[in-house]
Design a protein around this motif. Structure first.
Motif, PDB file in Angstrom:
ATOM      1  N   GLN A 136       0.816  -1.214   0.000  1.00 44.24           N
ATOM      2  CA  GLN A 136       0.000   0.000   0.000  1.00 44.24           C
ATOM      3  C   GLN A 136       0.851   1.265   0.000  1.00 44.24           C
ATOM      4  OE1 GLN A 136      -2.900  -0.157   3.165  1.00 44.24           O
ATOM      5  NE2 GLN A 136      -3.627  -2.198   2.576  1.00 44.24           N
ATOM      6  N   GLU A 137       2.178   1.087  -0.055  1.00 43.97           N
ATOM      7  CA  GLU A 137       3.050   2.252  -0.078  1.00 43.97           C
ATOM      8  C   GLU A 137       2.874   3.024  -1.371  1.00 43.97           C
ATOM      9  OE1 GLU A 137       5.474  -1.069  -1.995  1.00 43.97           O
ATOM     10  OE2 GLU A 137       4.061  -0.863  -0.331  1.00 43.97           O
ATOM     11  N   GLN A 138       3.169   4.298  -1.345  1.00 40.93           N
ATOM     12  CA  GLN A 138       3.036   5.144  -2.517  1.00 40.93           C
ATOM     13  C   GLN A 138       4.156   6.181  -2.520  1.00 40.93           C
ATOM     14  OE1 GLN A 138      -0.941   6.682  -1.828  1.00 40.93           O
ATOM     15  NE2 GLN A 138      -0.170   8.475  -0.751  1.00 40.93           N
ATOM     16  N   PRO A 139       4.368   6.853  -3.651  1.00 41.46           N
ATOM     17  CA  PRO A 139       5.427   7.870  -3.710  1.00 41.46           C
ATOM     18  C   PRO A 139       5.298   8.881  -2.571  1.00 41.46           C
ATOM     19  CG  PRO A 139       4.592   7.418  -5.899  1.00 41.46           C
ATOM     20  CD  PRO A 139       3.703   6.663  -4.956  1.00 41.46           C
ATOM     21  N   GLY A 140       6.441   9.247  -2.012  1.00 37.48           N
ATOM     22  CA  GLY A 140       6.478  10.148  -0.873  1.00 37.48           C
ATOM     23  C   GLY A 140       6.591   9.437   0.446  1.00 37.48           C
ATOM     24  N   ASP A 141       6.244   8.142   0.473  1.00 39.59           N
ATOM     25  CA  ASP A 141       6.412   7.344   1.690  1.00 39.59           C
ATOM     26  C   ASP A 141       7.886   7.014   1.894  1.00 39.59           C
ATOM     27  OD1 ASP A 141       3.700   7.399   2.015  1.00 39.59           O
ATOM     28  OD2 ASP A 141       3.345   5.351   1.295  1.00 39.59           O
ATOM     29  N   LEU A 142       8.214   6.531   3.086  1.00 38.55           N
ATOM     30  CA  LEU A 142       9.578   6.141   3.405  1.00 38.55           C
ATOM     31  C   LEU A 142       9.643   4.631   3.594  1.00 38.55           C
ATOM     32  CD1 LEU A 142      10.584   8.912   5.990  1.00 38.55           C
ATOM     33  CD2 LEU A 142      10.447   9.028   3.487  1.00 38.55           C
ATOM     34  N   VAL A 143      10.750   4.029   3.157  1.00 37.86           N
ATOM     35  CA  VAL A 143      10.972   2.606   3.337  1.00 37.86           C
ATOM     36  C   VAL A 143      12.235   2.423   4.171  1.00 37.86           C
ATOM     37  CG1 VAL A 143      12.100   2.488   1.059  1.00 37.86           C
ATOM     38  CG2 VAL A 143      11.341   0.383   2.190  1.00 37.86           C
ATOM     39  N   PHE A 144      12.150   1.578   5.196  1.00 33.68           N
ATOM     40  CA  PHE A 144      13.223   1.437   6.179  1.00 33.68           C
ATOM     41  C   PHE A 144      13.844   0.036   6.128  1.00 33.68           C
ATOM     42  CE2 PHE A 144      10.598   4.871   7.631  1.00 33.68           C
ATOM     43  CZ  PHE A 144      11.477   5.775   8.207  1.00 33.68           C
ATOM     44  N   PHE A 145      15.145   0.003   6.527  1.00 27.41           N
ATOM     45  CA  PHE A 145      15.909  -1.235   6.458  1.00 27.41           C
ATOM     46  C   PHE A 145      16.673  -1.476   7.758  1.00 27.41           C
ATOM     47  CE2 PHE A 145      15.395   0.582   2.311  1.00 27.41           C
ATOM     48  CZ  PHE A 145      15.029  -0.494   1.510  1.00 27.41           C
TER      49      PHE A 145
END
Length: 364
Positions: A286-295
């Motif tokens: 459900q992520e979309q542009p502008g969201d952040l992805v963490f590792f």
């Protein structure tokens, strides 16, 4: 939508960097590296940096048909030069034809095994890894039997392609090969083989994505505020990584995101550790542009305390400033990394919602 700043910045943008697999003479460093899951997802054609290189007569006569198919198939799928994969396979084991220890069974003196000579420790701790299990390594299932077999050419070549991509390929092949074996003579040998295998006699480096590509990403943004964030972030590609950097000349992973939001008139936490709890959690898919992805990456980090972050720019793609040796800021795949721990949406944070109201109505 006018994107003059993006176009101007792209004129001075540069490509990224790095890395590769294991070797008999001086195998990969004995470190445990993240595994790779399915590449999955879709992305615009303009984000596909893979170039098709025709096969030379030398390659056609030297490379077994099965191996050639795998080199081309997984080079295209993962996004690395097939002839570099083939050159590594040639230099390591003569495309699996070598009878030296470790090629078809067991390991060599350094613990490397299989046609691409992975260290057992970097493959997943054992030669055959059930892909349904949890593991830390590059074990891959190229033939779809559910097992990552270090001696299976389909599995090994797919793992090698993923390792290349994971470390920054296809842009800086020589640096990639040097990290692979830490010897410039090895780099020269592999590159020479790769040139012979290409009909053009060259090792092609894919071009940067066009400015029309950025136009489509920005124009597809879910809101004007996200478009502003993406426009600024994409314009930073080619700039170097600098720990603690927030621009304008260099950034770290959270710094470029902080600066992109700031350019759009919004204030979010400066560091990855602050950004992770700040945004509203978003379910994967459900992520979309502008969201952040963490590792879960970096010293002292964990699944509850991520140390690396990227900015989602399209489905499966993120902009990231990764590390000093990983090359400049660039757009990469986040779906190719299994140490991904989650997504957040800073724009849904109550403080940001208040900031957005003020931007829309400055008299408030």
């Amino acid at each position: 939508m006018k994107l003059s700043r993006t176009r101007l910045a792209l004129l001075i943008g540069a490509a990224g960097v790095l890395l590769l697999v294991a070797v008999i003479v001086s195998p990969m460093l004995l470190i445990s590296l993240p595994s790779f899951l399915s590449e999955g997802g879709t992305s615009p054609d303009c984000n596909d940096k893979t170039q098709v290189e025709e096969v030379s007569d030398s390659a056609a006569s030297d490379i077994p048909a099965e191996y050639l198919e795998f080199y081309k198939k997984y080079g295209k799928k993962i996004g690395v030069q097939w002839n570099i994969l083939a050159a590594v396979g040639k230099r390591e084991t003569d495309h699996g034809r070598s009878n030296l220890p470790g090629v078809k069974s067991g390991t060599n003196y350094a613990g490397a095994a299989g046609p691409m000579q992975f260290l057992i420790s970097t493959w997943g701790g054992k030669a055959r890894v059930a892909m349904s299990s949890k593991f830390t390594g590059y074990a891959s299932d190229g033939d779809g039997d559910g097992v990552g077999d270090i001696y299976n050419p389909a599995d090994a070549i797919l793992g090698a392609a993923r390792m290349l991509k994971r470390n920054g390929a296809p842009e800086n092949v020589r640096q990639a090969l040097f990290v692979y074996n830490r010897a410039w003579w090895y780099v020269d040998q592999v590159e020479a083989i790769a040139r012979k295998y290409a009909k053009s006699g060259d090792v092609k480096v894919p071009p940067q994505a066009s400015e029309e590509c950025d136009d489509s990403l920005v124009e597809a943004a879910p809101s004007d505020i996200v478009a502003k964030i993406l426009e600024y972030a994409l314009a930073q590609r080619g700039k170097p990584y600098l720990w603690g950097g927030t621009g304008p000349d260099a950034f770290d992973c959270s710094g470029v995101i902080f600066a992109a939001y700031r350019e759009a008139g919004l204030t979010i936490p400066r560091t990855t550790f602050g950004q992770w709890p700040f945004g509203v959690k978003v379910l994967e898919g459900q992520e979309q542009p502008g969201d952040l992805v963490f590792f879960n990456a970096g010293p002292g980090t964990s699944a509850d305390n991520p140390g690396h972050v990227g900015l989602v720019v399209s489905k499966g793609k993120m902009l990231e400033a990764r590390c000093r040796l990983c090359g400049p800021i660039k757009v990469t795949s986040y779906q190719a990394r299994d140490n991904r721990i989650g997504f957040t949406r800073p724009l849904q944070n109550p403080d940001v919602l208040e900031q957005l109201k003020k931007l829309q109505n400055p008299t408030l």
